[in-house]
Every structure is written in structure tokens, then in C-alpha cells.
Design an enzyme around this catalytic site. Structure first.
Site, PDB file in Angstrom:
ATOM      1  N   LYS A 106      32.070  34.606  42.897  1.00  0.00           N
ATOM      2  CA  LYS A 106      33.309  35.235  43.349  1.00  0.00           C
ATOM      3  C   LYS A 106      33.056  35.886  44.701  1.00  0.00           C
ATOM      4  CE  LYS A 106      36.729  38.736  42.395  1.00  0.00           C
ATOM      5  NZ  LYS A 106      36.580  40.183  42.363  1.00  0.00           N
ATOM      6  N   GLY A 167      41.586  48.876  42.046  1.00  0.00           N
ATOM      7  CA  GLY A 167      41.488  50.135  41.325  1.00  0.00           C
ATOM      8  C   GLY A 167      42.704  51.026  41.387  1.00  0.00           C
ATOM      9  N   ALA A 193      42.829  42.458  41.023  1.00  0.00           N
ATOM     10  CA  ALA A 193      42.969  43.811  41.578  1.00  0.00           C
ATOM     11  C   ALA A 193      44.392  44.332  41.449  1.00  0.00           C
ATOM     12  CB  ALA A 193      42.530  43.884  43.039  1.00  0.00           C
ATOM     13  N   GLY A 194      44.485  45.595  41.060  1.00  0.00           N
ATOM     14  CA  GLY A 194      45.750  46.301  41.051  1.00  0.00           C
ATOM     15  C   GLY A 194      46.433  46.428  39.711  1.00  0.00           C
ATOM     16  N   ASN A 215      39.074  45.098  35.866  1.00  0.00           N
ATOM     17  CA  ASN A 215      37.950  45.939  35.474  1.00  0.00           C
ATOM     18  C   ASN A 215      38.405  47.377  35.257  1.00  0.00           C
ATOM     19  OD1 ASN A 215      34.665  46.774  36.902  1.00  0.00           O
ATOM     20  ND2 ASN A 215      35.489  47.127  34.892  1.00  0.00           N
ATOM     21  N   THR A 216      38.896  48.023  36.329  1.00  0.00           N
ATOM     22  CA  THR A 216      39.260  49.434  36.249  1.00  0.00           C
ATOM     23  C   THR A 216      40.322  49.698  35.190  1.00  0.00           C
ATOM     24  OG1 THR A 216      38.752  49.678  38.605  1.00  0.00           O
ATOM     25  CG2 THR A 216      40.060  51.421  37.585  1.00  0.00           C
TER      26      THR A 216
END
EC number: 2.8.1.10
Length: 264
Positions: A106, A167, A193-194, A215-216
Site C-alpha cells: 500500500k 483519522g 481514511a476518514g 484503522n482509527t
């Protein structure tokens, strides 16, 4: 489990995956929580920040491979923390060496520390070098449809536009751009993301994205294991809704009950 039917597999670099939820391995309190969350998510592809997570660089420290073995999961090394094409390429080569020739990677090349937006010039440069070097590149990028198509044409095996800053938990900020990317793509489009909560993941899938990486949203939740389970279900629901086809939006009501034979 949130697994696509065999006929509806997510195919990346020629390999089919039943799960369309990809998860990160950072920000968890320990490796055991990482394992439990990954299992609750039913993820098959897990991404690893080579510059931050031990997968063998330090033989004296606990390794992620102890809890997420490569024979069970597809490890997706990423270049998080890289700000130049040169650093990203070097990191990918290190990962390939540590993972015995593993070519799936990635690519992330960041533009600045405040927004963590991708540096598109450096991303294009790194993608060209990595593809030429035999890597199978899944690339983090902005939600620019022109750039996404260019990365596909370079030879990236998946394009991963952001929904919002990394995040941030803001959810999908530009559905129009994502739809443009999806409709013009011949490779998997995976939102990266987001995402903040399950409804964000479901919306991404309803739009027609092939998968979501997060992830976050999981690791930062009050209960990461429960959130991983929620995300798994959201991905499944969103995918099924996309395949089923939503009804068109209309300004006026439309009765759901038949009028034939109504008394009076």
C-alpha cells in the site's frame, strides 16, 4: 461473518477475498487487542506501517506476525510516514525483504503533517517506480477522478481515495467525486481514511466502492472489538444494498399498498 458470496468476491491482484473490510493494525493498546479486533472484523487483508510496527525488523521485540500470521492473513505493508517517493520506494523494498518476496503493498506519500493529504506528484512518481519494480500497488490518493484514473493506468492494482482526512472520522465528504472514480474504474476502488462509524462504511459500499480500509474508527472507539463487529455488518449491509439497487429519490409520495379492489 461479513463475507461476500463466492460469486461476489473482492479480487485484488488476481486473488479473491470474501471480506470487503480491510483493517489497520496501529493505535490498538496491545497486540492481543489487535488480534481480537481483526477477528471481529472478519478482515482478510490487514495493513501494516513498516516504519512503525515490528514484523521482524527487531527480533528481540514482539512481532505482529505472532498474532496475525501470514498464512492466515494477507499482510499489506504500507509506507505511512513517508513524504517522498524515494522514502516510499525504499520502505516497500524493505517490506518485500522482510516478507520473503511479498509484492503487494500500500503506497502512501504524504504532503504535510497537519492534513496528511497525499502528495500527488510524489505518489505518481513512486507508483511508476514500484510498478516497474514488480510491486502490486494499492495506492492511497485524493478523491480526484483524473488522478485516480492516471494511477490505474500506471498499473496500480487498486486505487484508494480518501473519504476525509486520515483519522478525522468525518465520513464521506464528496460523494460526487467518489462516484466519478467508481464509474470510470477498471480496478477495485477502496475508500481509505476518514470513516468514523458504521454508517460511513455502509454509505461507501452503497455508492459502489469495492471495499473500505479503516484503522482509527475501530482502534479509537470506546470498545474497539464491538466497533469492529459493527463495521463488519455495515460493510455487508452496504454491499447488499448496492447489489439490490436502491429505489430512485422522488419529491412526492408513492403509495406502497395496491389500490385495485379498494372498498368504496
Amino acid at each position: 461473518m461479513t463475507l461476500s458470496a463466492p460469486s461476489d468476491a473482492l479480487v485484488i491482484a488476481g486473488k479473491p477475498y470474501r471480506s470487503r473490510l480491510l483493517t489497520g493494525t496501529g493505535k490498538f493498546k496491545d497486540l492481543d487487542e489487535t488480534r481480537l479486533a481483526t477477528e471481529a472484523a472478519a478482515a482478510q487483508i490487514v495493513t501494516v506501517a513498516i516504519r512503525r510496527v515490528n514484523i521482524g525488523q527487531d527480533p528481540n521485540a514482539p512481532s505482529l506476525l505472532d498474532v496475525l500470521p501470514p498464512d492466515r492473513y494477507t499482510l499489506l505493508p504500507n509506507t505511512a510516514g513517508c513524504y517522498t517517493a524515494e522514502d516510499a520506494v525504499r520502505t516497500c523494498r524493505l517490506a518485500r525483504e522482510l516478507l520473503d518476496g511479498h509484492n503487494l503493498t500500500k503506497l502512501e506519500v504524504l504532503g504535510d503533517e497537519r492534513t496528511l493529504y497525499p502528495d500527488v506528484v510524489q505518489t505518481l512518481k513512486a507508483a511508476e517506480q514500484l510498478v516497474a519494480d514488480g510491486f502490486e500497488v494499492m495506492v492511497y490518493t485524493s478523491d480526484d477522478p483524473i488522478l485516480a484514473k492516471r494511477l490505474e493506468e500506471i498499473g496500480c492494482v487498486a486505487v484508494m481515495p480518501l473519504a476525509a482526512p486520515i483519522g478525522s472520522g468525518l465520513g464521506i465528504q464528496n460523494k460526487y467525486n467518489l462516484l466519478e472514480i467508481i464509474e470510470n474504474a477498471k480496478v477495485p476502488i477502496i475508500v481509505d481514511a476518514g470513516v468514523g462509524t458504521a454508517s460511513d462504511a455502509a454509505i461507501a459500499m452503497e455508492l459502489g466502492c469495492d471495499g473500505v480500509l479503516m484503522n482509527t474508527a475501530i482502534a479509537g472507539a470506546r470498545d474497539p472489538i464491538l466497533m469492529a463487529s459493527a463495521m463488519r455488518k455495515a460493510i455487508e449491509a452496504g454491499r447488499e444494498a448496492f447489489l439490490a439497487g436502491r429505489i430512485p429519490r422522488k419529491r412526492y409520495a408513492s403509495a406502497s399498498s395496491p389500490v385495485d379492489g379498494v372498498i368504496g
